[in-house]
Design a protein around this motif. Structure first.
Motif, PDB file in Angstrom:
ATOM      1  N   ALA A  30     -49.343 -26.451  29.214  1.00 45.87           N
ATOM      2  CA  ALA A  30     -48.243 -25.602  28.730  1.00 45.87           C
ATOM      3  C   ALA A  30     -47.045 -26.455  28.321  1.00 45.87           C
ATOM      4  O   ALA A  30     -46.405 -26.201  27.297  1.00 45.87           O
ATOM      5  CB  ALA A  30     -47.838 -24.598  29.804  1.00 45.87           C
ATOM      6  N   ASP A  31     -46.748 -27.486  29.101  1.00 42.96           N
ATOM      7  CA  ASP A  31     -45.666 -28.412  28.741  1.00 42.96           C
ATOM      8  C   ASP A  31     -45.961 -29.118  27.420  1.00 42.96           C
ATOM      9  O   ASP A  31     -45.065 -29.351  26.608  1.00 42.96           O
ATOM     10  CB  ASP A  31     -45.487 -29.465  29.834  1.00 42.96           C
ATOM     11  N   LEU A  32     -47.209 -29.483  27.217  1.00 47.35           N
ATOM     12  CA  LEU A  32     -47.596 -30.169  25.981  1.00 47.35           C
ATOM     13  C   LEU A  32     -47.467 -29.242  24.775  1.00 47.35           C
ATOM     14  O   LEU A  32     -46.939 -29.632  23.728  1.00 47.35           O
ATOM     15  CB  LEU A  32     -49.034 -30.685  26.095  1.00 47.35           C
ATOM     16  N   VAL A  33     -47.924 -28.014  24.913  1.00 43.51           N
ATOM     17  CA  VAL A  33     -47.842 -27.027  23.835  1.00 43.51           C
ATOM     18  C   VAL A  33     -46.388 -26.693  23.514  1.00 43.51           C
ATOM     19  O   VAL A  33     -46.013 -26.514  22.350  1.00 43.51           O
ATOM     20  CB  VAL A  33     -48.605 -25.742  24.238  1.00 43.51           C
ATOM     21  N   GLY A  34     -45.551 -26.639  24.548  1.00 45.53           N
ATOM     22  CA  GLY A  34     -44.158 -26.204  24.407  1.00 45.53           C
ATOM     23  C   GLY A  34     -44.001 -24.845  25.059  1.00 45.53           C
ATOM     24  O   GLY A  34     -44.712 -23.891  24.699  1.00 45.53           O
ATOM     25  N   LEU A  35     -43.116 -24.738  26.027  1.00 49.21           N
ATOM     26  CA  LEU A  35     -42.994 -23.483  26.774  1.00 49.21           C
ATOM     27  C   LEU A  35     -42.432 -22.368  25.911  1.00 49.21           C
ATOM     28  O   LEU A  35     -42.729 -21.189  26.145  1.00 49.21           O
ATOM     29  CB  LEU A  35     -42.134 -23.689  28.023  1.00 49.21           C
ATOM     30  N   ASP A  36     -41.636 -22.708  24.903  1.00 51.34           N
ATOM     31  CA  ASP A  36     -41.152 -21.682  23.979  1.00 51.34           C
ATOM     32  C   ASP A  36     -42.298 -21.126  23.137  1.00 51.34           C
ATOM     33  O   ASP A  36     -42.404 -19.909  22.921  1.00 51.34           O
ATOM     34  CB  ASP A  36     -40.050 -22.226  23.086  1.00 51.34           C
TER      35      ASP A  36
ATOM     36  N   TYR B 145     -37.414 -20.765  32.418  1.00 54.74           N
ATOM     37  CA  TYR B 145     -37.435 -22.148  31.933  1.00 54.74           C
ATOM     38  C   TYR B 145     -37.045 -22.212  30.453  1.00 54.74           C
ATOM     39  O   TYR B 145     -36.302 -23.109  30.039  1.00 54.74           O
ATOM     40  CB  TYR B 145     -38.817 -22.756  32.136  1.00 54.74           C
ATOM     41  N   VAL B 146     -37.532 -21.282  29.674  1.00 55.63           N
ATOM     42  CA  VAL B 146     -37.192 -21.269  28.247  1.00 55.63           C
ATOM     43  C   VAL B 146     -35.701 -21.013  28.058  1.00 55.63           C
ATOM     44  O   VAL B 146     -35.040 -21.655  27.232  1.00 55.63           O
ATOM     45  CB  VAL B 146     -38.047 -20.237  27.483  1.00 55.63           C
ATOM     46  N   LYS B 147     -35.142 -20.086  28.836  1.00 60.00           N
ATOM     47  CA  LYS B 147     -33.702 -19.811  28.757  1.00 60.00           C
ATOM     48  C   LYS B 147     -32.875 -21.042  29.123  1.00 60.00           C
ATOM     49  O   LYS B 147     -31.787 -21.264  28.581  1.00 60.00           O
ATOM     50  CB  LYS B 147     -33.326 -18.647  29.681  1.00 60.00           C
ATOM     51  N   ALA B 148     -33.405 -21.847  30.038  1.00 63.95           N
ATOM     52  CA  ALA B 148     -32.705 -23.055  30.479  1.00 63.95           C
ATOM     53  C   ALA B 148     -32.862 -24.207  29.496  1.00 63.95           C
ATOM     54  O   ALA B 148     -32.211 -25.252  29.652  1.00 63.95           O
ATOM     55  CB  ALA B 148     -33.218 -23.479  31.850  1.00 63.95           C
ATOM     56  N   GLY B 149     -33.726 -24.024  28.497  1.00 57.48           N
ATOM     57  CA  GLY B 149     -33.990 -25.110  27.558  1.00 57.48           C
ATOM     58  C   GLY B 149     -35.019 -26.094  28.064  1.00 57.48           C
ATOM     59  O   GLY B 149     -35.199 -27.171  27.492  1.00 57.48           O
ATOM     60  N   TRP B 150     -35.719 -25.724  29.136  1.00 56.27           N
ATOM     61  CA  TRP B 150     -36.804 -26.564  29.656  1.00 56.27           C
ATOM     62  C   TRP B 150     -38.079 -26.182  28.893  1.00 56.27           C
ATOM     63  O   TRP B 150     -38.825 -25.291  29.306  1.00 56.27           O
ATOM     64  CB  TRP B 150     -37.016 -26.320  31.145  1.00 56.27           C
TER      65      TRP B 150
ATOM     66  N   GLY C 183     -40.636 -28.232  28.010  1.00 52.92           N
ATOM     67  CA  GLY C 183     -41.806 -29.076  28.201  1.00 52.92           C
ATOM     68  C   GLY C 183     -41.586 -30.492  27.703  1.00 52.92           C
ATOM     69  O   GLY C 183     -40.457 -30.999  27.669  1.00 52.92           O
ATOM     70  N   LYS C 184     -42.653 -31.105  27.285  1.00 53.63           N
ATOM     71  CA  LYS C 184     -42.626 -32.528  26.934  1.00 53.63           C
ATOM     72  C   LYS C 184     -41.626 -32.832  25.827  1.00 53.63           C
ATOM     73  O   LYS C 184     -40.974 -33.868  25.837  1.00 53.63           O
ATOM     74  CB  LYS C 184     -44.034 -32.973  26.527  1.00 53.63           C
ATOM     75  N   LYS C 185     -41.481 -31.920  24.856  1.00 55.94           N
ATOM     76  CA  LYS C 185     -40.617 -32.210  23.704  1.00 55.94           C
ATOM     77  C   LYS C 185     -39.133 -32.266  24.057  1.00 55.94           C
ATOM     78  O   LYS C 185     -38.339 -32.849  23.322  1.00 55.94           O
ATOM     79  CB  LYS C 185     -40.858 -31.193  22.590  1.00 55.94           C
ATOM     80  N   THR C 186     -38.736 -31.654  25.184  1.00 63.40           N
ATOM     81  CA  THR C 186     -37.337 -31.723  25.609  1.00 63.40           C
ATOM     82  C   THR C 186     -37.153 -32.601  26.849  1.00 63.40           C
ATOM     83  O   THR C 186     -36.032 -32.766  27.316  1.00 63.40           O
ATOM     84  CB  THR C 186     -36.776 -30.321  25.920  1.00 63.40           C
ATOM     85  N   GLY C 187     -38.237 -33.151  27.354  1.00 61.19           N
ATOM     86  CA  GLY C 187     -38.150 -34.047  28.519  1.00 61.19           C
ATOM     87  C   GLY C 187     -38.263 -33.353  29.851  1.00 61.19           C
ATOM     88  O   GLY C 187     -38.309 -34.004  30.906  1.00 61.19           O
ATOM     89  N   LYS C 188     -38.319 -32.009  29.844  1.00 64.00           N
ATOM     90  CA  LYS C 188     -38.405 -31.292  31.113  1.00 64.00           C
ATOM     91  C   LYS C 188     -39.053 -29.933  30.909  1.00 64.00           C
ATOM     92  O   LYS C 188     -38.727 -29.213  29.977  1.00 64.00           O
ATOM     93  CB  LYS C 188     -37.020 -31.106  31.724  1.00 64.00           C
ATOM     94  N   GLY C 189     -39.979 -29.605  31.790  1.00 67.25           N
ATOM     95  CA  GLY C 189     -40.639 -28.310  31.811  1.00 67.25           C
ATOM     96  C   GLY C 189     -41.127 -28.110  33.229  1.00 67.25           C
ATOM     97  O   GLY C 189     -40.327 -28.150  34.184  1.00 67.25           O
ATOM     98  N   PHE C 190     -42.415 -27.964  33.419  1.00 67.51           N
ATOM     99  CA  PHE C 190     -42.955 -27.950  34.779  1.00 67.51           C
ATOM    100  C   PHE C 190     -42.974 -29.366  35.348  1.00 67.51           C
ATOM    101  O   PHE C 190     -42.967 -29.555  36.555  1.00 67.51           O
ATOM    102  CB  PHE C 190     -44.345 -27.313  34.780  1.00 67.51           C
ATOM    103  N   TYR C 191     -42.980 -30.349  34.463  1.00 64.51           N
ATOM    104  CA  TYR C 191     -42.857 -31.757  34.839  1.00 64.51           C
ATOM    105  C   TYR C 191     -41.625 -32.345  34.157  1.00 64.51           C
ATOM    106  O   TYR C 191     -41.088 -31.752  33.226  1.00 64.51           O
ATOM    107  CB  TYR C 191     -44.100 -32.541  34.402  1.00 64.51           C
TER     108      TYR C 191
END
Length: 281
Positions: free
Chosen positions: A231-237, A263-268, A270-278
């Motif tokens: 999910a982080d790789l795909v993009g949480l948005d 997480y999406v509201k927070a701008g997390w 995934g990988k493309k923003t540097g933060k998601g579940f990881y």
């Protein structure tokens, strides 16, 4: 089929463009932003350099392939000589329909128009064109150069000739194709979104840590990547847009996990923003 145009130079678009160029196709990449095109060009340069270092392609062939790629912000230029156009923009139906209407005006009558959507209706998109028989969904998977599958999804009026040409194209770029009849989420996304959403619910409920849930799925079900990592790789948005569409079309079991929305509201994202579940460096 020799000339391929890719509309959208993001994660999926650039992967599709590189893969097509590496297999001998003339490729045009279109995006509305010069910055996105430059990022795409840098990515493709890096991919070819890695392929050279691994002995997968000669320097001569890599240079020839790179020289066969055109980058443009002019959609008419991207469309007019293409044999196949693959749209790879955001999962927003109105945006896809607008692009297909434009492409329908600019392309040759025989050009196939494909959407790389992972969930949305190729029938609905095709209905806005004058060539619904030549419209189809080609669902590639991330990262495109490594993933072997293309889901070939037929709309209501997609012709068998169009399907056959798309299967031939898939084979030419080293992919395996499966034919899927249209239904929201198709086959892979429908299952993948369900697994990923349940993993998010388990994190929210405290069933286990992100790392342990991913590890359990990888080792227990033999998945190459955990659902949260994916999910982080795909993009949480992107995942949230997919879940919302499936929730609207397939019902309650696809209701997006509240943690995903947070997480999406927070701008997390995934990988493309540097933060998601990881977290990523």
């Amino acid at each position: 089929m020799k000339a391929i145009s890719v509309i959208g130079a993001g994660t999926m678009g650039r992967g599709i463009a590189y893969t097509c160029a590496a297999h001998g196709f003339h490729v045009t990449v279109h995006d509305i932003e010069e910055k996105a095109l430059k990022s795409c060009e840098n990515y493709i340069e890096e991919q070819f350099q890695k392929a050279i270092e691994k002995g997968k392609i000669s320097e001569f062939d890599a240079e020839r392939a790179k020289n066969s790629i055109v980058y443009t912000t002019n959609i008419k230029q991207a469309a007019q000589s293409a044999d196949l156009i693959i749209e790879a923009v955001l999962e927003i139906m109105d945006l896809k329909i607008r692009i297909f209407k434009e492409l329908d005006q600019y392309t040759k009558p025989e050009t196939i128009l494909a959407t790389n959507t992972s969930t949305m209706s190729p029938t609905e998109i095709a209905a806005q064109t004058n060539r619904p028989d030549k419209c189809i969904a080609l669902h590639f998977f991330n990262p495109v150069p490594k993933m072997k599958l293309i889901e070939v999804i037929c709309g209501l009026e997609t012709s068998e000739e169009t399907v056959e040409k798309c299967f031939a194209f898939g084979k030419a770029i080293g992919k395996e194709c499966v034919k899927i009849n249209e239904f929201p989420g198709f086959a892979v996304s429908r299952m993948n979104c369900l697994i990923g959403n349940e993993a998010m619910n388990m994190v929210m409920e405290g069933v286990g840590s992100v790392e342990d849930i991913d590890k359990a799925i990888k080792l227990g079900l033999n998945h190459p990547m955990g659902p949260l990592e994916l999910a982080d790789l795909v993009g949480l948005d992107t995942r949230l847009r997919n879940m919302e569409y499936l929730y609207q079309t397939l019902g309650e079991k696809y209701r997006p996990c509240p943690l995903l929305r947070k997480y999406v509201k927070a701008g997390w994202l995934g990988k493309k923003t540097g933060k998601g579940f990881y977290e990523y460096k």
